[in-house]
Scaffold this motif. Structure first.
Motif, short mmCIF file in Angstrom:
data_model
loop_
_atom_site.label_atom_id
_atom_site.label_comp_id
_atom_site.label_asym_id
_atom_site.label_seq_id
_atom_site.Cartn_x
_atom_site.Cartn_y
_atom_site.Cartn_z
N GLY A 345 0.79 -1.22 0.00
CA GLY A 345 0.00 0.00 0.00
C GLY A 345 0.82 1.28 0.00
O GLY A 345 0.27 2.37 0.05
N THR A 346 2.16 1.17 -0.05
CA THR A 346 3.00 2.36 -0.11
C THR A 346 3.28 2.79 -1.54
O THR A 346 4.05 3.73 -1.77
N PRO A 380 -5.02 -0.78 -3.03
CA PRO A 380 -5.07 -0.18 -1.69
C PRO A 380 -4.17 1.05 -1.59
O PRO A 380 -3.05 1.04 -2.11
N ARG A 382 -2.56 3.42 1.23
CA ARG A 382 -2.33 3.59 2.67
C ARG A 382 -1.43 4.79 2.93
O ARG A 382 -0.40 4.71 3.59
N VAL A 383 -1.82 5.92 2.36
CA VAL A 383 -1.12 7.18 2.60
C VAL A 383 -2.14 8.20 3.06
O VAL A 383 -3.30 8.17 2.64
N ASP A 384 -1.72 9.10 3.91
CA ASP A 384 -2.61 10.10 4.46
C ASP A 384 -2.45 11.43 3.73
O ASP A 384 -1.40 11.70 3.11
N SER A 411 -10.24 4.08 -4.95
CA SER A 411 -10.05 5.40 -4.36
C SER A 411 -9.75 6.42 -5.45
O SER A 411 -9.16 6.09 -6.49
#
Length: 476
Positions: A345-346, A380, A382-384, A411
């Motif tokens: 997810g990175t 996926p 997974r970063v804000d 997303s």
């Protein structure tokens, strides 16, 4: 072990053949490498027994030490190895090229090429490190003199061994590690350390599985230590009888298969296209080689037995930076390596659905070009918001995450771009991803990592070599 490597090992176990874990070659492969297969006597600390070396598969040179415990014979072996390796190294020291620095205001010089040494495994690297340490401080006159080439050989062996510690460096490579970087087998990592078994999984003979071929290859020794059974049944009688010819032939039979396997390794790796960033890492290797050649020419001292506290800390910092940089470069060069980051997810891939290439941000002291794009992805994320991403296609450009919005299929990620678009208020053509473009984004970055500031040795506490402290005694 990563998830994808574990999967590749499982697939290899099922198929009976090694699975690729790379699509490109992640190391520089020299057109004219120096191949060295060292062999030491088991149970004797750094006692060379033999070595097969050279730059052509068809004409190896075999060096033999009839009595490894004999000091004179050990250093005669070192002198003979020096006669092979030093001319090879010297052949790269004649021609340098100018390199512009300080934005073209100055010039430095770098040798146009550098040597590359290959050994079978990490044990071979350790052998060179220890053998370099035992020879680089020797004197050519006075008590117990050694042949003139021995101390210089020791300094070069130490140089190559130290370079092997740097992730991504290609001055000293070992076959087991190089193959393991590109293929996964169906056996354990410990079994992969045996070169013949590893190659058996990658290229098994016709009609055989990698598993069966590896079982047949298990008895082949790749050094650097001999097998105790071989020592007792073959070496001991020949040494006791002082049968040099018989010993030479016995050692040739042991070393020849590994010699051929190393050239097979080079052929396998040569069939892979090099990664895009391999050349820049080789440039760095040439810089290191050029600096060491200059140090020798200026009469610099041998490498110390051990680093001081400050030097050790600085070296560790350099190695950590090199490891981080190498990991990023491998991922940017190779979709299979990047896939591991996408799984975590990175990193994610998507399609640009919206683009505003002319957007100006005027909320600061002066207006700046800050285009925005929307990337739709099914992977996926997974970063804000606030995180900074980069794309391998545009490594000089930063993409700040503005928002991540869930959709029925994945997303939508809104990004604000900076850098890599020219110096004007209008983005250069192609510098901003267009609608419909497939884009890969990741938290990995090739951004420059500044070196840490370390104190002078004189400013460290006495416990770390500073004023008032004596360095600890070193027993060789």
């Amino acid at each position: 072990m990563s998830t994808l490597t574990a999967l590749a090992r499982a697939q290899a176990f099922t198929s009976g053949r090694a699975e690729p874990v790379a699509t490109v070659r992640h190391l520089h492969l020299h057109e004219h490498p120096f191949v060295l297969v060292p062999l030491a006597m088991a149970g004797e600390a750094n006692a060379p027994l033999a070595a097969m070396a050279g730059t052509a598969q068809s004409s190896p040179t075999l060096l033999v030490v009839p009595q490894p415990r004999n000091r004179d014979q050990r250093f005669a072996f070192a002198a003979s190895l020096a006669e092979l390796l030093l001319p090879y190294v010297d052949s790269f020291t004649g021609v340098a090229e100018p390199i512009a620095v300080d934005r073209g205001r100055d010039v430095r010089y770098r040798l146009v090429d550098a040597p590359q040494v290959w050994v079978p495994n990490t044990g071979g690297v350790d052998f060179l490190k220890l053998f370099g340490r035992s020879t680089r401080f020797r004197q050519v006159d006075g008590d117990y003199p050694v042949p003139p080439g021995v101390p210089l050989l020791g300094r070069w062996l130490t140089f190559f061994a130290q370079s092997a510690e740097v992730p991504g460096a290609s001055l000293l490579l070992n076959s087991v590690q190089a193959l393991g970087l590109h293929w996964a087998t169906g056996q354990s990592s410990a079994e992969d350390a045996q070169l013949a078994a590893l190659l058996a999984w990658i290229t098994p003979p016709a009609g055989m599985s990698g598993r069966d071929a590896a079982l047949e290859a298990e008895g082949q020794a790749a050094g650097p230590a001999t097998d105790p059974e071989f020592d007792n049944k073959v070496l001991a009688p020949l040494m006791a009888a002082d049968d040099v010819d018989g010993l030479t032939e016995a050692l040739r039979e042991v070393l020849q298969p590994t010699w051929d396997q190393m050239w097979h390794t080079l052929a396998l790796l040569r069939a892979l296209p090099p990664g895009a960033r391999v050349a820049s890492r080789w440039d760095a290797d040439r810089d290191v080689f050029s600096a060491f050649v200059a140090n020798l020419a200026e009469g610099g001292p041998p490498q110390p037995r051990r680093d001081g506290a400050v030097a050790a800390a600085a070296r560790l910092h350099r190695l950590e930076n090199a490891a981080a940089r190498y990991a990023v470069q491998r991922a940017f060069d190779d979709p299979l390596v990047m896939a591991e980051h996408r799984l975590a997810g990175t990193a994610f891939a998507g399609t640009v659905t919206l683009a505003d290439p002319d957007r100006i941000d005027d909320t600061g002291k002066r207006p700046v070009l800050r285009p925005r794009i929307m990337v739709a992805t099914t992977e996926p994320v997974r970063v804000d918001p606030g995180a900074t991403l980069t794309s391998p296609a545009r490594p000089g450009q930063k993409a700040k995450v503005i928002s991540v919005t869930a959709t029925p299929t994945g997303s939508d990620v809104l990004l604000e771009l900076s850098g890599g678009m020219g110096r004007k208020m209008v983005a250069e053509p192609g510098s901003v991803p267009a609608v419909g473009e497939q884009l890969l984004l990741t938290t990995l970055s090739e951004a420059f990592r500044p070196g840490a500031a370390f104190p002078d040795a004189s400013e460290t506490p006495w416990t770390h070599g500073g004023p008032g402290g004596d360095p600890p005694a070193v027993v060789e």
